[in-house]
Scaffold this motif. Structure first.
Motif, PDB file in Angstrom:
ATOM      1  N   LEU A  23       0.832  -1.208   0.000  1.00 55.72           N
ATOM      2  CA  LEU A  23       0.000   0.000   0.000  1.00 55.72           C
ATOM      3  C   LEU A  23       0.864   1.253   0.000  1.00 55.72           C
ATOM      4  O   LEU A  23       0.605   2.200  -0.745  1.00 55.72           O
ATOM      5  N   ARG A  24       1.891   1.269   0.829  1.00 60.05           N
ATOM      6  CA  ARG A  24       2.764   2.440   0.887  1.00 60.05           C
ATOM      7  C   ARG A  24       3.473   2.662  -0.446  1.00 60.05           C
ATOM      8  O   ARG A  24       3.686   3.800  -0.848  1.00 60.05           O
ATOM      9  N   ALA A  25       3.842   1.594  -1.128  1.00 57.24           N
ATOM     10  CA  ALA A  25       4.532   1.723  -2.415  1.00 57.24           C
ATOM     11  C   ALA A  25       3.588   2.214  -3.515  1.00 57.24           C
ATOM     12  O   ALA A  25       4.002   2.947  -4.413  1.00 57.24           O
ATOM     13  N   CYS A  26       2.325   1.836  -3.445  1.00 51.69           N
ATOM     14  CA  CYS A  26       1.349   2.208  -4.481  1.00 51.69           C
ATOM     15  C   CYS A  26       0.752   3.594  -4.271  1.00 51.69           C
ATOM     16  O   CYS A  26       0.357   4.244  -5.241  1.00 51.69           O
ATOM     17  N   PHE A  27       0.644   4.040  -3.055  1.00 50.34           N
ATOM     18  CA  PHE A  27      -0.046   5.292  -2.750  1.00 50.34           C
ATOM     19  C   PHE A  27       0.907   6.251  -2.042  1.00 50.34           C
ATOM     20  O   PHE A  27       0.826   6.463  -0.829  1.00 50.34           O
ATOM     21  N   LEU A  28       1.797   6.835  -2.799  1.00 48.39           N
ATOM     22  CA  LEU A  28       2.855   7.669  -2.240  1.00 48.39           C
ATOM     23  C   LEU A  28       2.342   8.986  -1.666  1.00 48.39           C
ATOM     24  O   LEU A  28       3.014   9.594  -0.825  1.00 48.39           O
ATOM     25  N   ARG A  29       1.180   9.440  -2.102  1.00 50.42           N
ATOM     26  CA  ARG A  29       0.623  10.702  -1.599  1.00 50.42           C
ATOM     27  C   ARG A  29      -0.073  10.533  -0.247  1.00 50.42           C
ATOM     28  O   ARG A  29      -0.610  11.490   0.300  1.00 50.42           O
ATOM     29  N   TRP A  30      -0.060   9.317   0.276  1.00 52.99           N
ATOM     30  CA  TRP A  30      -0.760   9.009   1.517  1.00 52.99           C
ATOM     31  C   TRP A  30       0.212   8.492   2.576  1.00 52.99           C
ATOM     32  O   TRP A  30       1.136   7.766   2.266  1.00 52.99           O
ATOM     33  N   ARG A  31      -0.036   8.833   3.811  1.00 52.60           N
ATOM     34  CA  ARG A  31       0.649   8.234   4.958  1.00 52.60           C
ATOM     35  C   ARG A  31      -0.245   7.089   5.417  1.00 52.60           C
ATOM     36  O   ARG A  31      -1.404   7.309   5.755  1.00 52.60           O
ATOM     37  N   ILE A  32       0.259   5.875   5.400  1.00 54.59           N
ATOM     38  CA  ILE A  32      -0.558   4.680   5.660  1.00 54.59           C
ATOM     39  C   ILE A  32       0.003   3.941   6.870  1.00 54.59           C
ATOM     40  O   ILE A  32       1.207   3.754   6.979  1.00 54.59           O
ATOM     41  N   TRP A  33      -0.877   3.529   7.748  1.00 51.06           N
ATOM     42  CA  TRP A  33      -0.457   2.821   8.951  1.00 51.06           C
ATOM     43  C   TRP A  33      -1.542   1.895   9.458  1.00 51.06           C
ATOM     44  O   TRP A  33      -2.671   1.930   8.986  1.00 51.06           O
ATOM     45  N   ARG A  34      -1.164   1.071  10.408  1.00 54.45           N
ATOM     46  CA  ARG A  34      -2.106   0.208  11.132  1.00 54.45           C
ATOM     47  C   ARG A  34      -2.296   0.785  12.520  1.00 54.45           C
ATOM     48  O   ARG A  34      -1.384   1.380  13.084  1.00 54.45           O
ATOM     49  N   GLY A  35      -3.463   0.577  13.074  1.00 57.00           N
ATOM     50  CA  GLY A  35      -3.699   0.951  14.460  1.00 57.00           C
ATOM     51  C   GLY A  35      -3.280  -0.187  15.372  1.00 57.00           C
ATOM     52  O   GLY A  35      -2.941  -1.274  14.905  1.00 57.00           O
ATOM     53  N   LYS A  36      -3.283   0.074  16.666  1.00 60.66           N
ATOM     54  CA  LYS A  36      -3.022  -0.965  17.661  1.00 60.66           C
ATOM     55  C   LYS A  36      -4.119  -0.913  18.707  1.00 60.66           C
ATOM     56  O   LYS A  36      -4.559   0.162  19.102  1.00 60.66           O
ATOM     57  N   ASP A  37      -4.531  -2.078  19.144  1.00 58.91           N
ATOM     58  CA  ASP A  37      -5.533  -2.125  20.202  1.00 58.91           C
ATOM     59  C   ASP A  37      -4.842  -2.062  21.570  1.00 58.91           C
ATOM     60  O   ASP A  37      -3.626  -1.888  21.661  1.00 58.91           O
ATOM     61  N   GLU A  38      -5.620  -2.213  22.627  1.00 63.41           N
ATOM     62  CA  GLU A  38      -5.072  -2.103  23.977  1.00 63.41           C
ATOM     63  C   GLU A  38      -4.079  -3.215  24.312  1.00 63.41           C
ATOM     64  O   GLU A  38      -3.296  -3.110  25.249  1.00 63.41           O
TER      65      GLU A  38
END
Length: 94
Positions: A23-38
């Motif tokens: 995803l990061r390689a395909c969408f360079l105009r976006w900051r992409i991340w995963r969330g974390k639960d408790e």
């Protein structure tokens, strides 16, 4: 549309996570991340534009940030947003 506050989400920088890397390689105009639960387990897929979107663009359907429950769903949303952005830019240049 209001800007979604993502400050409570934790950045997930799992470089070994292949879908995240793609995803990061395909969408360079976006900051992409995963969330974390408790329990510090990855949850959710998030993306925020690297540049600010004008109020006019937001009224046309562009979003500053998007979220999804899977990498595939996020890819679809980002594709849609990028297509909207291209149409918006083309119309504003006329």
């Amino acid at each position: 549309m209001a800007f979604r506050d993502t400050s409570d989400l934790h950045y997930w920088d799992a470089d070994d996570d292949e879908p995240l890397r793609r995803l990061r390689a395909c969408f360079l105009r976006w900051r992409i991340w995963r969330g974390k639960d408790e329990h510090l387990q990855p949850v959710g897929w998030y993306a925020a534009r690297r540049e600010t979107v004008s109020d006019e663009a937001i009224t046309q359907g562009l979003q500053q940030s998007v979220d999804a429950s899977s990498a595939e769903e996020l890819a679809v949303l980002l594709n849609e947003q990028d297509q909207l952005y291209q149409r918006f830019r083309a119309a504003s240049e006329q």
